[in-house]
Design an enzyme around this catalytic site. Structure first.
Site, PDB file in Angstrom:
ATOM      1  N   GLU A   1     -30.950  54.249  -2.947  1.00  0.00           N
ATOM      2  CA  GLU A   1     -30.610  55.254  -1.959  1.00  0.00           C
ATOM      3  C   GLU A   1     -30.881  57.031  -2.570  1.00  0.00           C
ATOM      4  O   GLU A   1     -30.026  56.951  -3.697  1.00  0.00           O
ATOM      5  CB  GLU A   1     -29.463  55.055  -1.160  1.00  0.00           C
ATOM      6  CG  GLU A   1     -29.441  53.822  -0.293  1.00  0.00           C
ATOM      7  CD  GLU A   1     -28.306  53.036  -0.209  1.00  0.00           C
ATOM      8  OE1 GLU A   1     -27.154  53.869  -0.110  1.00  0.00           O
ATOM      9  OE2 GLU A   1     -28.292  51.978   0.242  1.00  0.00           O
TER      10      GLU A   1
ATOM     11  N   GLU B   1     -28.574  47.925   1.027  1.00  0.00           N
ATOM     12  CA  GLU B   1     -28.055  47.373  -0.203  1.00  0.00           C
ATOM     13  C   GLU B   1     -28.683  46.257  -0.413  1.00  0.00           C
ATOM     14  O   GLU B   1     -29.336  45.817  -1.664  1.00  0.00           O
ATOM     15  CB  GLU B   1     -26.632  47.397  -0.369  1.00  0.00           C
ATOM     16  CG  GLU B   1     -26.198  48.841  -0.708  1.00  0.00           C
ATOM     17  CD  GLU B   1     -26.048  49.793   0.551  1.00  0.00           C
ATOM     18  OE1 GLU B   1     -26.248  49.373   1.854  1.00  0.00           O
ATOM     19  OE2 GLU B   1     -25.614  51.044   0.302  1.00  0.00           O
TER      20      GLU B   1
ATOM     21  N   ALA C   1     -19.774  51.070  -6.106  1.00  0.00           N
ATOM     22  CA  ALA C   1     -19.292  49.710  -6.240  1.00  0.00           C
ATOM     23  C   ALA C   1     -19.143  48.991  -4.985  1.00  0.00           C
ATOM     24  O   ALA C   1     -19.205  47.895  -4.972  1.00  0.00           O
ATOM     25  CB  ALA C   1     -18.361  49.554  -7.434  1.00  0.00           C
ATOM     26  N   ASP C   2     -18.465  49.829  -4.199  1.00  0.00           N
ATOM     27  CA  ASP C   2     -17.859  49.214  -2.931  1.00  0.00           C
ATOM     28  C   ASP C   2     -18.800  48.475  -2.078  1.00  0.00           C
ATOM     29  O   ASP C   2     -18.548  48.135  -1.088  1.00  0.00           O
ATOM     30  CB  ASP C   2     -17.284  50.436  -2.061  1.00  0.00           C
ATOM     31  CG  ASP C   2     -16.167  51.197  -3.061  1.00  0.00           C
ATOM     32  OD1 ASP C   2     -15.072  51.271  -2.887  1.00  0.00           O
ATOM     33  OD2 ASP C   2     -16.615  51.789  -3.921  1.00  0.00           O
ATOM     34  N   PHE C   3     -20.041  49.168  -2.324  1.00  0.00           N
ATOM     35  CA  PHE C   3     -21.221  48.548  -1.368  1.00  0.00           C
ATOM     36  C   PHE C   3     -21.703  47.179  -1.962  1.00  0.00           C
ATOM     37  O   PHE C   3     -22.671  46.700  -1.450  1.00  0.00           O
ATOM     38  CB  PHE C   3     -22.396  49.620  -1.571  1.00  0.00           C
ATOM     39  CG  PHE C   3     -21.963  51.070  -1.011  1.00  0.00           C
ATOM     40  CD1 PHE C   3     -20.673  51.060  -0.275  1.00  0.00           C
ATOM     41  CD2 PHE C   3     -22.730  52.283  -1.214  1.00  0.00           C
ATOM     42  CE1 PHE C   3     -20.418  52.489  -0.153  1.00  0.00           C
ATOM     43  CE2 PHE C   3     -22.393  53.412  -1.033  1.00  0.00           C
ATOM     44  CZ  PHE C   3     -21.206  53.484  -0.354  1.00  0.00           C
TER      45      PHE C   3
ATOM     46  N   HIS D   1     -14.699  53.589  -1.067  1.00  0.00           N
ATOM     47  CA  HIS D   1     -15.511  54.232  -2.167  1.00  0.00           C
ATOM     48  C   HIS D   1     -14.817  54.585  -3.466  1.00  0.00           C
ATOM     49  O   HIS D   1     -15.396  55.321  -4.352  1.00  0.00           O
ATOM     50  CB  HIS D   1     -15.885  55.778  -1.640  1.00  0.00           C
ATOM     51  CG  HIS D   1     -17.178  55.838  -0.407  1.00  0.00           C
ATOM     52  ND1 HIS D   1     -16.962  55.356   0.784  1.00  0.00           N
ATOM     53  CD2 HIS D   1     -18.283  56.263  -0.722  1.00  0.00           C
ATOM     54  CE1 HIS D   1     -18.016  55.220   1.282  1.00  0.00           C
ATOM     55  NE2 HIS D   1     -18.917  55.932   0.737  1.00  0.00           N
TER      56      HIS D   1
END
Ligand SMILES: Cc1ncc(C[n+]2csc(CCOP(=O)(O)OP(=O)(O)O)c2C)c(N)n1
Ligand SMILES: [Mg+2]
Length: 819
Positions: free
Chosen positions: A497, A528, A552-554, A595
């Protein structure tokens, strides 16, 4: 450049309507007489006998799963057998028009598809090539078994080879096409264009687009077919894969000579059922899978519904879709009607459908119907078809018998380290192709390259600390390593992205937009799963790729792609395939609960991933160089807290030239005598402050060791340090429960038990949501926590007054409450 696509309000305020065109449903109406100009008598016979071979292959499996025996051979098959009996025409129709250069990806129900594709490829490859392929596969082991006592032609030998290799694969034998490590749901054989099949429903939906991307970028012939079930269209990653495949940029922004839209066909093997749920009429509302194309792009994905219960309409459709893809007008979608008369698995009681329904489909069973159609039209004689069927059934049975025989088809020994030996390939590959890497400019002219040239690479300059603006930082280190590999390996691409004009959300890629053509660096949809899945597909085709997750949260959004796909295909190929994928994942801060999480522990828990987390410019460059020269999937964590940090440890500075740092070697960042402090991630810098205080206030000298990696991990330097100091504290920014440091602490306890003065102590973030930036000091480990924990649990610090509660009582209280 997107800047050339002007979003003009006038245009978008104009009145109008969206027009759809009709989506054909069973439009095929050719008679066998008409088809005679498209198929030779031998073609008709081949189609028929391929269908019969598949039916017998699965019939035998069904018998042994339900009765434990077939024609006098008793066999207990412990593993799964998701049969596709009834779907033979769909499998053969799909494969017949494909060449060996066309690659298929599929699902858990793919026995028929892999056999059909193999038979189709075998007919098209020369005898010499077939012999070469068979000799190379598993070191000739499969070939040796099937050629013994056999004196027929090479094509028949190759069919024996594949049927036997497939049965052996299902039965976990050394002679399996994937040495028994793929098994029923994952079997594949790339020399025939058969790529991974996936036990995760819709798993191929996000992977196959990456394979099509590889074909486009590297100008490879052929198309990619993604065979997935009707129920899989309810899976998010399938939609993400379709979206990734249908991006406008392929035709609007990429150079026309790249060939346009991705050459991918999503082929829905529509058998009207999930396991028992019905996408038609119950679990989805779309009614026709073909309708989905209308929501994707103006071409409606050239979507149509076709009768796949008869091979000829499907072959006709496949030929037309291949043409569409060859013209750069992909992606395409086929809604191929079929039906499984067998259960979802042999234990299936078919409680979800009526007997009457199954009987109706049995009445029009494709094998009988095709037979009758050929005979009625005089396209084949009944006796010829019967003899052909008997011939293939005899061969299939013989291959089954051989595969059950432990003398002919041994398993790997119980003490074998085979699986461990193929988890990682551990190779270095400079480049995956010899052509010249494509660039848009002379790199000496690149603004970022020029800017970096003026930066200071050492910890100090003229005896003073380097100001942030002048310091060569972590971002620069990653950038230089990427640029180096981009300039060597022409297959290397990067996407994610906001990767292109934005330069990556955190500016690591800034400068690459000017340097690289679109097809080497591009923006993906916000998908993702689609991003990581496409990287896996690109890697499976043996191209080098860097994918990025912004936070990293994704990772949760790409959970399957990271944990089940990226990590597993090297091992499931028994070491035949490399996975040259670097997944960059940025760890946030200051952005609250969704996030700012360090999820290294999740990646580290999964076998098959290399997981690294460098936090200095020197380490970032050297480790990215290693990751990009290697052949294994590397999850490369980066911290937003320290992207702009200059080098503080490496006195000689960050070299301008190329160097590699072995992934898994911890680094001693400061020598000390009294206690070892081990960190992973930006906690290194917190540890530096804590170590300074220990020295200044208590005269304690701490040795600082930065793990730099979570897996693999070489414990030698850690053991040496702990043996010297007898005391160890481990810290990271991940929440304490289950973090990487807990594993390291437990392992060190085992390795150094006799040398430890106290049990290792782990400090992580609190087991909470990450609170707002203003409250982060309550959450992330602070220097005071280090001192308080040492004081409470390792070595009383004279006169120290703790400001936080790091006592064991507090540890118990927190665990009791689950926080
Ligand atoms: C992600 C995931 N969810 C659920 C399952 C369990 N499961 C296996 S097959 C299946 C049905 C799949 O239906 P479809 O995609 O139509 O393929 P078919 O089995 O009909 O060939 C389900 C739910 C799975 N393997 N993977
Ligand atoms: Mg289905």
């Amino acid at each position: 450049m997107p800047k050339s696509i002007i979003i003009d309000p006038e245009q978008f305020f104009a009145k109008g309507a969206i027009h759809f065109s009709d989506i054909p449903v069973n439009a095929y109406s050719k008679s066998i007489e008409e088809e005679r100009s498209n198929f030779s008598p031998q073609d008709f016979l081949d189609i028929w006998q391929d269908m019969c071979a598949i039916r017998e292959f699965e019939n035998i499996l069904n018998e042994i799963k339900t009765k434990g025996a077939y024609k006098g051979i008793t066999y207990n098959h412990a593993g799964p057998a998701h049969l596709s009996m009834g779907q033979e025409a769909a499998a053969v129709g799909m494969a017949f028009a494909l060449t060996p250069d066309d690659h298929i990806y599929g699902s858990h129900r793919a026995h028929g598809e892999i056999l059909a594709k193999a038979f189709s490829a075998i007919r098209q490859l020369s005898d010499a090539r077939l012999m070469e392929i068979m000799e190379a596969a598993r070191g000739g082991l499969i070939l040796r078994a099937v050629e013994k006592g056999y004196s027929g032609n090479v094509q028949d030998l190759a069919r024996r080879f594949f049927v036997y290799g497939a049965y052996s694969e299902l039965f976990a034998r050394e002679t399996g096409i994937n040495r028994g490590l793929g098994g029923s749901m994952h079997a594949f054989f790339t020399p025939f264009g058969i790529y991974p099949n996936n036990a995760i429903v819709g798993g191929s939906g996000s992977i196959a687009p990456g394979a099509a991307l590889f074909k486009r970028v590297n100008r490879k012939p052929g198309i990619v077919v993604c065979n997935i079930g009707d129920a899989s269209f309810g899976c998010g990653p399938v939609w993400e894969g379709i979206t990734f495949s249908a991006m406008d940029q392929y035709r609007k922004l990429w150079a026309p000579e790249m060939g346009g839209g991705l050459p991918i066909l999503f082929n829905c093997m529509n058998n009207f059922y999930g396991m028992g749920g019905q996408p038609f009429g119950e679990t989805m509302g779309v009614q026709f899978i073909a309708r989905i194309g209308a929501g994707v792009n103006p071409e409606q994905m050239h979507s149509e519904r076709v009768n796949g219960y008869d091979p000829l309409p499907l072959i006709d459709a496949m030929r037309r879709k291949k043409q569409v893809l060859a013209e750069g007008r992909g992606p395409a979608l086929l809604d191929t009607i079929t039906y499984r008369i067998s259960g979802h698995s042999p234990s299936d009681a078919s409680s979800y459908r009526s007997k009457e329904e199954v009987e109706r489909w049995l009445k029009v069973d494709s094998i009988h119907a095709f037979h009758d159609k050929l005979v009625a039209a005089g396209a084949a004689a009944g006796e010829t078809l019967a003899a052909a069927r008997e011939g293939v059934e005899t061969t299939v049975f013989e291959m089954f018998r051989m595969a059950t025989d432990l003398q002919i088809s041994p398993r790997v020994g119980p003490d074998s380290e085979l699986v461990g030996s193929v988890m990682f390939s551990n190779r270095k590959v400079e480049k995956f192709d010899d052509r010249k890497p494509e660039f848009l400019q002379d790199l000496a002219q690149n603004p970022r390259v020029q800017q970096i040239r003026g930066k200071i690479r050492t910890p100090t300059f003229e005896g003073k600390p380097v100001p942030k603006m002048k310091a060569y930082n972590v971002r620069d280190g990653i950038f230089e390593a990427l640029l180096h590999r981009f300039s060597i390996d022409p297959t290397m691409v990067a996407f994610g992205e906001e990767n292109r004009d934005w330069g990556g959300a955190f500016a690591v890629y800034r400068g690459l937009t000017e340097a690289l053509p679109y097809h080497r660096l591009f923006n993906s949809p916000i998908s993702e799963a689609g991003i990581v899945g496409a990287a896996v597909g690109y890697g499976l085709e043996q191209g080098r790729v860097v994918a990025e997750l912004m936070y990293a949260d994704f990772m949760g959004r790409a959970g399957d792609e990271i944990f089940n796909q990226l990590s597993k295909w090297q091992a499931m190929s028994a070491g035949d395939l490399y996975m040259p994928v670097v997944l960059r994942i940025s760890v946030g801060a200051k952005y609250g609960a969704q996030h700012s999480q360090d999820w290294t522990a999740l990646a580290h828990h999964i076998p098959g991933l290399k997981v690294v987390y460098p936090v200095t410019p020197y380490d970032a460059k050297g480790m990215m160089n290693s990751a990009l020269a290697g052949t294994d999937p590397v999850v490369f964590f980066e911290s937003q807290k320290i992207y702009d940090y200059g080098e503080m440890f490496e006195q000689a500075g960050v070299p301008e030239g190329y160097y590699e740092i072995e992934l898994g070697d911890p680094s001693i960042k400061r020598k000390g005598q009294d206690i070892t402090i081990v960190t992973l991630g930006p906690a290194l810098y917190t540890a530096v402050t804590a170590a300074d205080r220990l020295q200044a206030e208590f005269g304690i000298s701490a040795e600082l060791v930065d793990l730099r990696a979570a897996n693999p991990l070489n414990y030698c330097a850690l053991e040496e340090s702990v043996r010297k100091t007898g005391k160890v504290l481990l810290a990271c920014d991940a929440v304490e429960r289950g973090c990487v440091m807990q594993t390291v602490a437990a392992t060190l306890t085992q390795l150094c038990f006799d040398d430890l003065d106290a049990p290792p102590v782990v400090i992580g973030s609190r087991n909470w949501i990450t609170p707002a930036a203003e409250l982060e000091a309550l959450f992330f480990p602070q220097p005071a926590w280090f001192l308080d924990a040492i004081h409470e649990r390792i070595l009383p610090l004279k006169g120290h007054k703790p400001t936080t509660n790091q006592s064991l009582g507090e540890v118990s209280r927190r665990t009791r409450q689950g926080i």
